[in-house]
Design a protein around this motif. Structure first.
Motif, PDB file in Angstrom:
ATOM      1  N   GLY A 334     -31.539 -11.449  71.229  1.00 47.77           N
ATOM      2  CA  GLY A 334     -31.551 -12.829  70.755  1.00 47.77           C
ATOM      3  C   GLY A 334     -30.894 -12.984  69.401  1.00 47.77           C
ATOM      4  N   ARG A 335     -30.813 -11.873  68.636  1.00 46.67           N
ATOM      5  CA  ARG A 335     -30.212 -11.930  67.304  1.00 46.67           C
ATOM      6  C   ARG A 335     -28.745 -12.368  67.351  1.00 46.67           C
ATOM      7  N   LYS A 336     -28.107 -12.200  68.499  1.00 45.62           N
ATOM      8  CA  LYS A 336     -26.687 -12.517  68.630  1.00 45.62           C
ATOM      9  C   LYS A 336     -26.436 -13.994  68.962  1.00 45.62           C
ATOM     10  N   ALA A 337     -27.501 -14.711  69.287  1.00 43.09           N
ATOM     11  CA  ALA A 337     -27.293 -16.076  69.784  1.00 43.09           C
ATOM     12  C   ALA A 337     -28.126 -17.134  69.075  1.00 43.09           C
ATOM     13  N   TYR A 338     -29.243 -16.743  68.451  1.00 48.30           N
ATOM     14  CA  TYR A 338     -30.182 -17.746  67.940  1.00 48.30           C
ATOM     15  C   TYR A 338     -30.518 -17.428  66.493  1.00 48.30           C
ATOM     16  N   SER A 339     -30.436 -18.406  65.630  1.00 48.50           N
ATOM     17  CA  SER A 339     -30.693 -18.177  64.208  1.00 48.50           C
ATOM     18  C   SER A 339     -32.191 -18.171  63.923  1.00 48.50           C
ATOM     19  N   GLY A 367     -36.973 -13.058  59.421  1.00 44.77           N
ATOM     20  CA  GLY A 367     -37.170 -13.662  58.103  1.00 44.77           C
ATOM     21  C   GLY A 367     -37.405 -12.626  57.020  1.00 44.77           C
ATOM     22  N   ALA A 368     -38.112 -11.537  57.366  1.00 40.15           N
ATOM     23  CA  ALA A 368     -38.352 -10.467  56.399  1.00 40.15           C
ATOM     24  C   ALA A 368     -37.043  -9.775  56.024  1.00 40.15           C
ATOM     25  N   LEU A 369     -36.200  -9.488  57.020  1.00 38.92           N
ATOM     26  CA  LEU A 369     -34.912  -8.859  56.728  1.00 38.92           C
ATOM     27  C   LEU A 369     -34.002  -9.812  55.961  1.00 38.92           C
ATOM     28  N   ALA A 370     -34.053 -11.093  56.284  1.00 36.67           N
ATOM     29  CA  ALA A 370     -33.265 -12.081  55.531  1.00 36.67           C
ATOM     30  C   ALA A 370     -33.718 -12.125  54.076  1.00 36.67           C
ATOM     31  N   ALA A 371     -35.032 -12.034  53.854  1.00 35.35           N
ATOM     32  CA  ALA A 371     -35.565 -12.024  52.487  1.00 35.35           C
ATOM     33  C   ALA A 371     -35.117 -10.767  51.747  1.00 35.35           C
ATOM     34  N   LEU A 372     -35.123  -9.633  52.428  1.00 35.99           N
ATOM     35  CA  LEU A 372     -34.660  -8.382  51.832  1.00 35.99           C
ATOM     36  C   LEU A 372     -33.202  -8.492  51.409  1.00 35.99           C
ATOM     37  N   ILE A 373     -32.361  -9.044  52.282  1.00 31.81           N
ATOM     38  CA  ILE A 373     -30.940  -9.204  51.964  1.00 31.81           C
ATOM     39  C   ILE A 373     -30.768 -10.068  50.718  1.00 31.81           C
ATOM     40  N   LEU A 374     -31.501 -11.166  50.634  1.00 31.89           N
ATOM     41  CA  LEU A 374     -31.394 -12.050  49.473  1.00 31.89           C
ATOM     42  C   LEU A 374     -31.901 -11.353  48.219  1.00 31.89           C
ATOM     43  N   ASP A 424     -23.802 -20.413  50.010  1.00 36.45           N
ATOM     44  CA  ASP A 424     -23.455 -21.050  51.278  1.00 36.45           C
ATOM     45  C   ASP A 424     -23.276 -20.036  52.399  1.00 36.45           C
ATOM     46  N   ASN A 425     -22.596 -18.949  52.120  1.00 36.35           N
ATOM     47  CA  ASN A 425     -22.348 -17.958  53.175  1.00 36.35           C
ATOM     48  C   ASN A 425     -23.642 -17.329  53.671  1.00 36.35           C
ATOM     49  N   TYR A 426     -24.516 -16.989  52.731  1.00 39.15           N
ATOM     50  CA  TYR A 426     -25.815 -16.402  53.119  1.00 39.15           C
ATOM     51  C   TYR A 426     -26.588 -17.349  54.023  1.00 39.15           C
ATOM     52  N   PHE A 427     -26.710 -18.596  53.648  1.00 38.02           N
ATOM     53  CA  PHE A 427     -27.497 -19.547  54.440  1.00 38.02           C
ATOM     54  C   PHE A 427     -26.799 -19.887  55.757  1.00 38.02           C
ATOM     55  N   LYS A 428     -25.476 -19.946  55.726  1.00 38.40           N
ATOM     56  CA  LYS A 428     -24.740 -20.240  56.959  1.00 38.40           C
ATOM     57  C   LYS A 428     -24.814 -19.077  57.943  1.00 38.40           C
ATOM     58  N   GLU A 429     -24.668 -17.859  57.445  1.00 38.57           N
ATOM     59  CA  GLU A 429     -24.579 -16.699  58.331  1.00 38.57           C
ATOM     60  C   GLU A 429     -25.936 -16.083  58.661  1.00 38.57           C
ATOM     61  N   ILE A 430     -26.788 -15.925  57.669  1.00 34.82           N
ATOM     62  CA  ILE A 430     -28.054 -15.206  57.872  1.00 34.82           C
ATOM     63  C   ILE A 430     -29.182 -16.134  58.293  1.00 34.82           C
ATOM     64  N   ILE A 431     -29.268 -17.311  57.718  1.00 37.87           N
ATOM     65  CA  ILE A 431     -30.392 -18.212  58.004  1.00 37.87           C
ATOM     66  C   ILE A 431     -30.075 -19.163  59.160  1.00 37.87           C
ATOM     67  N   SER A 432     -28.931 -19.808  59.111  1.00 29.88           N
ATOM     68  CA  SER A 432     -28.603 -20.791  60.149  1.00 29.88           C
ATOM     69  C   SER A 432     -27.579 -20.270  61.154  1.00 29.88           C
ATOM     70  N   GLY A 433     -27.205 -19.026  61.029  1.00 33.24           N
ATOM     71  CA  GLY A 433     -26.255 -18.429  61.955  1.00 33.24           C
ATOM     72  C   GLY A 433     -26.791 -17.147  62.555  1.00 33.24           C
ATOM     73  N   SER A 434     -25.918 -16.405  63.201  1.00 35.07           N
ATOM     74  CA  SER A 434     -26.326 -15.159  63.856  1.00 35.07           C
ATOM     75  C   SER A 434     -25.364 -14.035  63.490  1.00 35.07           C
ATOM     76  N   ALA A 435     -25.021 -13.974  62.199  1.00 37.99           N
ATOM     77  CA  ALA A 435     -24.137 -12.916  61.720  1.00 37.99           C
ATOM     78  C   ALA A 435     -24.805 -11.556  61.864  1.00 37.99           C
ATOM     79  N   GLN A 436     -24.018 -10.526  61.968  1.00 38.56           N
ATOM     80  CA  GLN A 436     -24.550  -9.169  62.056  1.00 38.56           C
ATOM     81  C   GLN A 436     -25.117  -8.756  60.701  1.00 38.56           C
TER      82      GLN A 436
END
Length: 562
Positions: A334-339, A367-374, A424-436
């Motif tokens: 699901g990580r490849k298709a859903y934010s 969300g935990a991994l997204a928080a770690l990245i930030l 913008d890139n972080y929120f577009k790709e990691i939070i609202s997108g499905s970037a690797q």
């Protein structure tokens, strides 16, 4: 509203309620919550109620008409009315209600009806309990077995234990008293519990700058069978864990520490620092929001991080928890298709079940991994002089202390204020997108002294043929694998190349499976794939760090490095 609660025969598991309400108008509408904070799912607690009746102040019967699954209308005149009903208290987890011959455990959100026009009025609870029962709750005591909440909102955010076998462990930090209430057997000594709980408490208060409660309660059910659950509340948490006999072992005790740290941080993040869509709560319907990556994701990240930074977890233990997050991430297509933002909104749809293949992600895990990245991104830019800590403190000051609520853009604005440029890139790709995620993590982990390596599945059927088994049942099929389109989830493997219970050998270039598919026996031939499937990434410590890497990992993980 006054709630009189009693029981006749504990092993029937029925609690008796008599609720006294001063009706301000005729045709009083009463409601029961359909969901509870901490689990964003309609649960329909009304299905556990029976014998719903109403009388006026003279004892005369009042006609009751059911208006919806969780609401009742009375044919009353203004004045005092009494509503009586029974609630089946026979669900043991951190968010439900339980009655047996050993204890009463109540989550008032499950079982207390309310007048929607009086939700901000004080609520009194009068309990009829055995004389030797002690009470553990965040509610204020106003007499023997009598409790008071300043509002209905706080009543239903203040669970209760009552029994004659409650164990109480107390510690103090700053101006707050912390009570650890234990129902059941916990083999850890008072001293061990205080040492560990006080350490992560101290670190959390240090980071957030203050603790919002003068007194806090850990309400822990130590169960004789396997269990794990936790729910946050206004000035308390309920935790269920078991089997209690294994709490003497580090493995399960570590789980207790993890959930306790997680739930304590919720005292700030979601109880008071809450999405606008849940300010205030609407208990009758879904409270949709896209910021579950903050409420649960950030909390999941910090729950284990605080244990590392306070020295309660070793470095190996923390990395073990981090690797669990990474494994779950990479095993979920699901990580490849859903934010994670989309999955936050859809919590109310299927957030607490596996869901269909490849549709969604977990707000807790992603969300935990997204928080770690930030966090690591900010630390890298500012040489560890700024971090996610600063964002959460700023969010607390802007939206938590006054409980004004926040939305997606408020969190983004706070993050960018700390980062001092757009994200913008972080929120577009990691939070609202499905970037690797690996496009971010590989570089970040290296700078903080951790290697980030791809790990191939050790199971041949997963790596080379693209399907996963559990007790010979197909549970997952990798997209674009040789197995996709040939196997079905639920297929039972009867034999491999004509032999039962034969391991799939690495050198095989193809396999012939005899399967049972919903009662039909079929033969399926699958060729070995040239691509690898079910691979994950894992982290480990770089053995020969340079000085900068050592400096970074020490600043990030603190006591578990020292």
């Amino acid at each position: 509203m006054i709630y009189n609660i009693s029981f006749d025969k504990a092993t029937t598991h029925f609690l008796n309620f008599k609720v006294v309400i001063n009706a301000q108008k005729t045709n009083l509408l009463l409601q029961l919550p359909n969901w509870r904070p901490g689990r964003y799912q309609i649960q329909n607690f009304a299905k556990r109620i029976k014998n719903f009746q109403a009388t006026d102040e003279k004892g005369n019967s009042i006609e009751v008409q059911k208006k919806s699954k969780s609401s009742w209308e009375l044919s009353n005149l203004p004045g005092e009315v009494t509503i009586s009903y029974q609630y089946f208290a026979f669900a043991m987890d951190a968010g439900n209600t339980w009655l047996d011959d050993e204890q009463v455990y109540i989550n008032f959100i499950n079982c207390c009806i309310y007048d929607p026009s009086q939700m901000d009025a004080a609520c009194e609870v009068i309990l009829d309990l055995p004389k030797n029962y002690k009470i553990a709750s965040g509610l204020n005591s106003i007499g023997h077995d009598r409790l008071l909440a300043p509002s209905f909102y706080q009543l239903v955010d203040s669970p209760l234990f009552a029994s004659d076998s409650l164990r109480k462990v107390v510690y103090q930090w700053a101006s707050t008293t912390y009570n650890i209430w234990i129902q059941g057997n916990n083999p850890k000594s008072d001293e061990e519990l205080v040492q560990d709980f006080k350490a992560f408490t101290k670190k959390q208060v240090e980071v957030m700058g203050e603790f919002p409660c003068p007194e806090y309660h850990f309400l822990i059910q130590c169960l004789p069978y396997k269990h794990y659950h936790g729910v946050e509340h206004w000035n308390s948490t309920v935790i269920t864990i078991g089997p209690s006999s294994e709490l003497a072992d580090r493995k399960l005790y570590k789980e207790l520490l993890g959930v306790s740290s997680h739930e304590l941080f919720h005292t700030w993040n979601v109880i008071r620092l809450r999405p606008k869509e849940m300010t205030p709560y609407n208990f009758q319907t879904e409270n949709y929001h896209t910021t579950g990556f903050v409420t649960e994701g950030v909390t999941t990240y910090y729950g284990d991080l605080f244990l590392a930074r306070s020295g309660v977890f070793s470095l190996d233990e923390y990395l073990g928890e981090l690797n669990k997050l990474l494994k779950r991430h990479y095993e979920n297509e699901g990580r490849k298709a859903y934010s994670v933002a989309e999955s936050s909104f859809d919590l109310w749809l299927d957030g607490y079940e596996k869901g269909i293949p490849g549709r969604k992600v977990s707000i807790y895990n992603e969300g935990a991994l997204a928080a770690l990245i930030l966090d690591l991104t900010i630390r890298q830019k500012f040489n560890n002089k700024k971090s996610l800590d600063d964002i959460m403190r700023l969010m607390w000051q802007r939206h938590g202390q006054n409980m004004s609520g926040y939305d997606y853009n408020d969190y983004k604005a706070a993050a960018e204020s700390i980062y001092e440029e757009d994200l913008d890139n972080y929120f577009k790709e990691i939070i609202s997108g499905s970037a690797q995620y690996e496009s971010y993590l590989a570089n970040l982990f290296q700078k903080f002294g951790l290697s980030f390596k791809k790990c191939f599945s050790e199971k041949v059927e997963e790596r080379h043929f693209g399907f996963r088994l559990n007790e010979n049942i197909v549970t997952d099929i990798a997209p674009e694998s040789k197995a996709e389109g040939l196997l079905s989830i639920g297929d039972k493997i009867l034999s491999i190349n004509g032999k039962k219970s034969t391991p799939i050998l690495p050198e095989l270039t193809k396999i012939v499976l005899t399967i049972n598919r919903f009662g039909r026996e079929l033969s399926i031939e699958i060729n070995r794939d040239t691509k690898d499937h079910f691979s994950t990434f894992q982290v480990s410590v770089i053995k020969s760090m340079v000085a900068k890497q050592q400096q970074n990992i020490t600043a990030w993980l603190e006591e578990c490095i020292a």
